[in-house]
Every structure is written in structure tokens, then in C-alpha cells.
Design an enzyme around this catalytic site. Structure first.
Site, mmCIF file in Angstrom:
data_model
loop_
_atom_site.group_PDB
_atom_site.id
_atom_site.type_symbol
_atom_site.label_atom_id
_atom_site.label_comp_id
_atom_site.label_asym_id
_atom_site.label_seq_id
_atom_site.Cartn_x
_atom_site.Cartn_y
_atom_site.Cartn_z
ATOM 1 N N GLY A 54 0.867 -1.177 0.000
ATOM 2 C CA GLY A 54 0.000 0.000 0.000
ATOM 3 C C GLY A 54 0.897 1.218 0.000
ATOM 4 C CD GLU A 55 2.652 6.133 0.968
ATOM 5 O OE1 GLU A 55 3.770 6.389 0.483
ATOM 6 O OE2 GLU A 55 2.359 6.381 2.152
ATOM 7 C CB SER A 56 5.627 2.323 3.881
ATOM 8 O OG SER A 56 6.362 3.228 3.096
ATOM 9 C CB CYS A 88 4.626 -3.616 -2.169
ATOM 10 S SG CYS A 88 5.038 -2.361 -3.371
ATOM 11 N NE ARG A 111 8.370 5.052 1.008
ATOM 12 C CZ ARG A 111 7.660 6.051 1.530
ATOM 13 N NH1 ARG A 111 8.204 6.831 2.425
ATOM 14 N NH2 ARG A 111 6.427 6.261 1.148
ATOM 15 C CG HIS A 207 1.120 -5.503 -4.867
ATOM 16 N ND1 HIS A 207 0.331 -5.168 -3.786
ATOM 17 C CD2 HIS A 207 1.895 -4.435 -5.115
ATOM 18 C CE1 HIS A 207 0.604 -3.935 -3.393
ATOM 19 N NE2 HIS A 207 1.556 -3.463 -4.190
ATOM 20 C CD GLU A 209 -1.133 -8.207 -2.677
ATOM 21 O OE1 GLU A 209 -0.071 -8.854 -2.771
ATOM 22 O OE2 GLU A 209 -1.168 -6.968 -2.749
#
Ligand code: GLN
Length: 229
Positions: A54-56, A88, A111, A207, A209
Site C-alpha cells: 500500500g503506502e508505508s 511492497c 522507495r 504484489h 496477492e
């Protein structure tokens, strides 16, 4: 009962729950998926854990109210060999858990190193990891969870059934800095390392998933040993 925790801070968390359910069916095993929102949920009864992508930065901020990330990091320190899958942004958190903790995987990540969102891409990856084969070709329908969230549909390219190569989905992904990697190199993209492992912690910059290839989720479930039960 095997209990697998998924950090529900932000990002592709429902997709990981879906992938775990499917992987368990493929292995003929029953698991309980624990949606982790508060640090007190991350106790001894969790046998394995997923840090989604997602977004860390958003995840670190979202974690502040319930201290979930601190709870997860404390759990990883108390149970150093329990399996963890970080994808990710989750891989970023394993490599850089913040100033209070040492890194859980010995590698530096950069990143957003593939460029902006529009430079996201899919590519075949080479995987060097023993994973149990699926025992059944089970039909599986995407379902809504109790929050009425339906996992993202899988992209046509990436959704191909398993082959030797793994369908890599890179979304504004980080990159490992090759000469800083001091752990096992597990997944490669054109010779570049995109997946590493240390102490049963698998950090992937892509990813899994979002594909129908559940081998990394099967690996996670399969790695739960009697010691951690
Ligand atoms: N760019 C994100 C970050 O820096 C990671 C992207 C992802 O998880 N798909 O946290």
C-alpha cells in the site's frame, strides 16, 4: 487451529485475506485469518503474519492510534522464526521498521525507485523457493467480507495460472539496493533481486496477492511449524 494475522492498516489487505483463504484450500488446511487492527491482538496465538502493500507512510500514520506496528514488531522480536510475508510497502516496513527497531531483513530498500505510479508494470519473475504444490484445482469466487469490501479483480496478465515464472505485479514499487543485501535472494527480475528472506521473513517488492498464483501464501501457511503452535 492455525491463526494467520493480516495487518489491516491500509492497502491490499483484503486481497491478502482472499489469497490466504485460497492458499489454505489448495493445501487442504483450515486456517483462521485474524484481521489485526490493535496491538493487543498480536499475541502468542498468532502463528504467522502478513504486512500488505500500500503506502508505508500512510501505514505508519494509521498505526499511531492503536500502535499496531509496534505490536507487530514486538511479536516478531519475541517469535523470531515465525513466518512473515511483507509485500511492497510491507517489505519496506521489514527493512526499515523505524528508529526504535533494528531491521528485520538485512537489506536496504529505496522507495518508489521504479518511478511514478504510471511506471507501474507486470513482468515474469524467477523464484527460488520450495513451496508445497496445490493439492486441488479449487474454483474460488471473490467474495465480500464483513465490511462489504470486495477484493480487487485480478489483472488479466497477472492472473494466469501457475507456471514456473511468477507473475510479478509492481505498483509504485520499491527496489532493494543490490550491494546492501545480506540475506537470501529468493526472487529475481532480469537478474535483479526483488524478493529476499531472512529468518522466515519473506520481503517481496511486488504484489503476489493480486495474482492467482498463491505459492507465497502457501509457503507462509506451510512454514507454520508445531513449535509455533
Ligand atoms: N510506494 C509505496 C511506499 O513507498 C509502496 C507501494 C506499494 O506497496 N505498492 O510505501
Amino acid at each position: 487451529m492455525v491463526r494467520v494475522g493480516v495487518a489491516m492498516l491500509q492497502g491490499a489487505r483484503h486481497e491478502h485475506c482472499e489469497a490466504l483463504q485460497h492458499a489454505a484450500i489448495e493445501l487442504g488446511k483450515t486456517i483462521e485469518i485474524v484481521e489485526l487492527r490493535k496491538s493487543k491482538q498480536v499475541d502468542d496465538s498468532i502463528h504467522a503474519l502478513i504486512l500488505p502493500g500500500g503506502e508505508s507512510t500512510t501505514m505508519r500514520i494509521a498505526s499511531q492510534s492503536e500502535s499496531l506496528l509496534n505490536g507487530i514488531f514486538a511479536w516478531m522480536i519475541s517469535h523470531p522464526n515465525r513466518p512473515v510475508l511483507g509485500t511492497c510497502a510491507g517489505a519496506i516496513l521489514l527493512a526499515n521498521p523505524g528508529s526504535k527497531h533494528d531491521r528485520f531483513i538485512d537489506a536496504e530498500v529505496s522507495r518508489n525507485a521504479w518511478g511514478r505510479q504510471r511506471f507501474s508494470f507486470e513482468a515474469p519473475l524467477q523464484v527460488n523457493l520450495e513451496t508445497p504444490q496445490p493439492s486441488s484445482e479449487s474454483y474460488y469466487e471473490l467474495s465480500r467480507d464483513k465490511f462489504n469490501h470486495k477484493p480487487l479483480p485480478m489483472s488479466s496478465q497477472a492472473a494466469k495460472r501457475e507456471s514456473n515464472d511468477f507473475p510479478g505485479v509492481f505498483i509504485r514499487a520499491p527496489r532493494f539496493i543490490e550491494n546492501t543485501i545480506n540475506c537470501e535472494k529468493i526472487v529475481k527480475l532480469n537478474g535483479e533481486t526483488v524478493g529476499v528472506m531472512q529468518d522466515n521473513k519473506l520481503a517481496l517488492t511486488f504484489h503476489p496477492e493480486l495474482t492467482e498464483d498463491r505459492r507465497f501464501h502457501r509457503w507462509l501457511i506451510d512454514k507454520i511449524t508445531n513449535d509455533s503452535m
